[in-house]
Motif scaffolding. Structure first.
Motif, mmCIF file in Angstrom:
data_model
loop_
_atom_site.group_PDB
_atom_site.id
_atom_site.type_symbol
_atom_site.label_atom_id
_atom_site.label_comp_id
_atom_site.label_asym_id
_atom_site.label_seq_id
_atom_site.Cartn_x
_atom_site.Cartn_y
_atom_site.Cartn_z
ATOM 1 N N GLY A 193 0.822 -1.202 0.000
ATOM 2 C CA GLY A 193 0.000 0.000 0.000
ATOM 3 C C GLY A 193 0.855 1.250 0.000
ATOM 4 O O GLY A 193 2.080 1.192 -0.063
ATOM 5 N N ILE A 194 0.166 2.390 0.095
ATOM 6 C CA ILE A 194 0.828 3.685 0.154
ATOM 7 C C ILE A 194 0.305 4.422 1.380
ATOM 8 O O ILE A 194 -0.913 4.564 1.553
ATOM 9 C CB ILE A 194 0.554 4.518 -1.113
ATOM 10 C CG1 ILE A 194 1.065 3.783 -2.355
ATOM 11 C CG2 ILE A 194 1.202 5.904 -1.003
ATOM 12 C CD1 ILE A 194 0.673 4.453 -3.657
ATOM 13 N N VAL A 195 1.195 4.877 2.240
ATOM 14 C CA VAL A 195 0.794 5.669 3.398
ATOM 15 C C VAL A 195 0.307 7.020 2.899
ATOM 16 O O VAL A 195 1.070 7.804 2.336
ATOM 17 C CB VAL A 195 1.956 5.844 4.386
ATOM 18 C CG1 VAL A 195 1.548 6.764 5.536
ATOM 19 C CG2 VAL A 195 2.401 4.489 4.926
ATOM 20 N N ARG A 196 -0.975 7.299 3.091
ATOM 21 C CA ARG A 196 -1.575 8.543 2.606
ATOM 22 C C ARG A 196 -1.621 9.624 3.678
ATOM 23 O O ARG A 196 -1.661 10.802 3.358
ATOM 24 C CB ARG A 196 -2.991 8.276 2.085
ATOM 25 C CG ARG A 196 -3.044 7.470 0.798
ATOM 26 C CD ARG A 196 -2.256 8.148 -0.295
ATOM 27 N NE ARG A 196 -2.424 7.490 -1.589
ATOM 28 C CZ ARG A 196 -1.711 7.775 -2.666
ATOM 29 N NH1 ARG A 196 -0.771 8.715 -2.595
ATOM 30 N NH2 ARG A 196 -1.915 7.150 -3.797
ATOM 31 N N TRP A 197 -1.630 9.226 4.954
ATOM 32 C CA TRP A 197 -1.561 10.215 6.021
ATOM 33 C C TRP A 197 -1.052 9.593 7.314
ATOM 34 O O TRP A 197 -1.186 8.399 7.549
ATOM 35 C CB TRP A 197 -2.904 10.912 6.244
ATOM 36 C CG TRP A 197 -4.103 10.034 6.448
ATOM 37 C CD1 TRP A 197 -5.037 9.698 5.509
ATOM 38 C CD2 TRP A 197 -4.522 9.393 7.662
ATOM 39 N NE1 TRP A 197 -5.998 8.893 6.059
ATOM 40 C CE2 TRP A 197 -5.715 8.703 7.376
ATOM 41 C CE3 TRP A 197 -4.020 9.366 8.953
ATOM 42 C CZ2 TRP A 197 -6.395 7.962 8.335
ATOM 43 C CZ3 TRP A 197 -4.687 8.631 9.917
ATOM 44 C CH2 TRP A 197 -5.873 7.942 9.592
ATOM 45 N N LEU A 198 -0.408 10.446 8.090
ATOM 46 C CA LEU A 198 0.046 10.105 9.432
ATOM 47 C C LEU A 198 -0.490 11.154 10.395
ATOM 48 O O LEU A 198 -0.376 12.347 10.142
ATOM 49 C CB LEU A 198 1.573 10.105 9.508
ATOM 50 C CG LEU A 198 2.325 8.921 8.896
ATOM 51 C CD1 LEU A 198 3.788 9.281 8.718
ATOM 52 C CD2 LEU A 198 2.180 7.695 9.778
ATOM 53 N N SER A 199 -1.088 10.733 11.483
ATOM 54 C CA SER A 199 -1.584 11.657 12.490
ATOM 55 C C SER A 199 -0.854 11.383 13.800
ATOM 56 O O SER A 199 -1.094 10.366 14.456
ATOM 57 C CB SER A 199 -3.094 11.494 12.682
ATOM 58 O OG SER A 199 -3.540 12.303 13.754
ATOM 59 N N HIS A 200 0.050 12.293 14.175
ATOM 60 C CA HIS A 200 0.776 12.124 15.429
ATOM 61 C C HIS A 200 -0.132 12.381 16.625
ATOM 62 O O HIS A 200 0.058 11.793 17.693
ATOM 63 C CB HIS A 200 1.974 13.076 15.463
ATOM 64 C CG HIS A 200 2.953 12.839 14.351
ATOM 65 N ND1 HIS A 200 3.825 11.775 14.349
ATOM 66 C CD2 HIS A 200 3.184 13.519 13.204
ATOM 67 C CE1 HIS A 200 4.570 11.806 13.252
ATOM 68 N NE2 HIS A 200 4.198 12.851 12.537
ATOM 69 N N GLN A 201 -1.134 13.229 16.431
ATOM 70 C CA GLN A 201 -2.007 13.622 17.537
ATOM 71 C C GLN A 201 -2.750 12.434 18.124
ATOM 72 O O GLN A 201 -2.850 12.285 19.344
ATOM 73 C CB GLN A 201 -2.995 14.687 17.069
ATOM 74 C CG GLN A 201 -3.899 15.210 18.182
ATOM 75 C CD GLN A 201 -4.809 16.316 17.706
ATOM 76 O OE1 GLN A 201 -4.804 16.686 16.538
ATOM 77 N NE2 GLN A 201 -5.583 16.878 18.619
ATOM 78 N N ASP A 202 -3.308 11.567 17.263
ATOM 79 C CA ASP A 202 -4.017 10.398 17.778
ATOM 80 C C ASP A 202 -3.361 9.086 17.356
ATOM 81 O O ASP A 202 -3.978 8.030 17.398
ATOM 82 C CB ASP A 202 -5.498 10.420 17.380
ATOM 83 C CG ASP A 202 -5.708 10.713 15.908
ATOM 84 O OD1 ASP A 202 -4.728 10.672 15.148
ATOM 85 O OD2 ASP A 202 -6.853 10.987 15.524
ATOM 86 N N ASP A 203 -2.085 9.174 16.928
ATOM 87 C CA ASP A 203 -1.271 7.982 16.653
ATOM 88 C C ASP A 203 -1.944 7.046 15.651
ATOM 89 O O ASP A 203 -2.078 5.844 15.880
ATOM 90 C CB ASP A 203 -0.987 7.237 17.966
ATOM 91 C CG ASP A 203 0.078 6.153 17.799
ATOM 92 O OD1 ASP A 203 0.987 6.328 16.969
ATOM 93 O OD2 ASP A 203 -0.024 5.108 18.490
#
Length: 244
Positions: A193-203
């Protein structure tokens, strides 16, 4: 479905851009219908079979977010929707969660848009059958209890084009290999797959699926066939209507 046989609805209140995209799409698509806002788009949808919608977000009369909500309210088997925008209207993960196939910023890169359009028209068994070279990418490996329990606990959630899960320190963007085991279901999600987003706020991490191993594919297609989100999110949702 091939793009050259598809009917495409293009929606934008910038009439110059609407005309330009209309000309682009007439060279590659079966039929093209232009609309200057979401309300006109709904009128076209009521009288024509549309396979794919490419729409601006910020528009008067009816914005793209409201249009997408109304389209998806009819169920999972509705036209795909691709968002284009010239503003920071919406986070990428919010767009995928609402049911958009992609979110592209203006000015539009023609080849990128047409590639996404063609991919959006493919059924899962076609979209997920061609692997890339696995040696070039990092591996996202997880072992979870069960599909239902993981979703209830906010550890993972599946949409019709991908999934989100707890990042747990996995901070790599771009292509990845995937090996996620759901022990209680005796199911292994194996693919790429392709990582489309990372959210550090809610891991959380959101991954678009590009290839699923044959042994994993039938179960996954059954799992996501009624999904509306392309890549869901498991945290709260608040989306505002936007006017130009």
């Amino acid at each position: 479905m091939q793009l050259k046989r598809a009917s495409v609805l293009v929606v934008d209140d910038e009439l110059v851009l609407l005309d330009l995209m209309g000309e682009w799409f007439r060279q590659i698509a079966g039929q093209v219908f232009p609309a200057a806002n979401g309300l006109q788009a709904l009128e076209i949808l009521a009288t024509h079979k549309i396979d794919l919608i490419v729409t601006d977000i910020r528009m008067a009369v009816m914005d793209g977010i409201t249009l997408l909500k109304k389209v998806k309210a009819n169920g999972a088997h509705t036209p795909g929707v691709i968002f284009i925008t010239g503003f920071a209207d919406l986070e990428v993960r919010e767009a995928y969660d609402l049911g958009a196939e992609a979110l592209l910023e203006k000015p539009i890169v023609y080849n990128e848009l047409t590639d996404i359009m063609q991919r959006s028209l493919l059924e899962p068994h076609e979209r997920w059958r061609k692997p890339l070279d696995p040696s070039a990418y990092p591996v996202l490996s997880r072992s979870l209890g069960g599909l239902g329990g993981a979703e209830r606990e906010g550890l993972s959630a599946f949409g019709r084009g991908g999934f989100c899960m707890k990042a747990d320190g996995f901070l790599v963007e771009g292509p990845v290999n995937i090996e996620v085991t759901f022990r209680a279901d005796d199911y292994v999600l194996s693919g790429q797959g392709i990582v489309r987003w990372l959210s550090h706020q809610d891991d959380q991490i959101g991954i678009e699926l590009t290839y699923i191993a044959e042994a994993s594919r039938a179960r996954l297609i059954e799992l996501v066939q009624s999904a509306v989100s392309v890549i869901p999110r498991t945290t709260g949702r608040q989306y505002q209507a936007l006017a130009s």
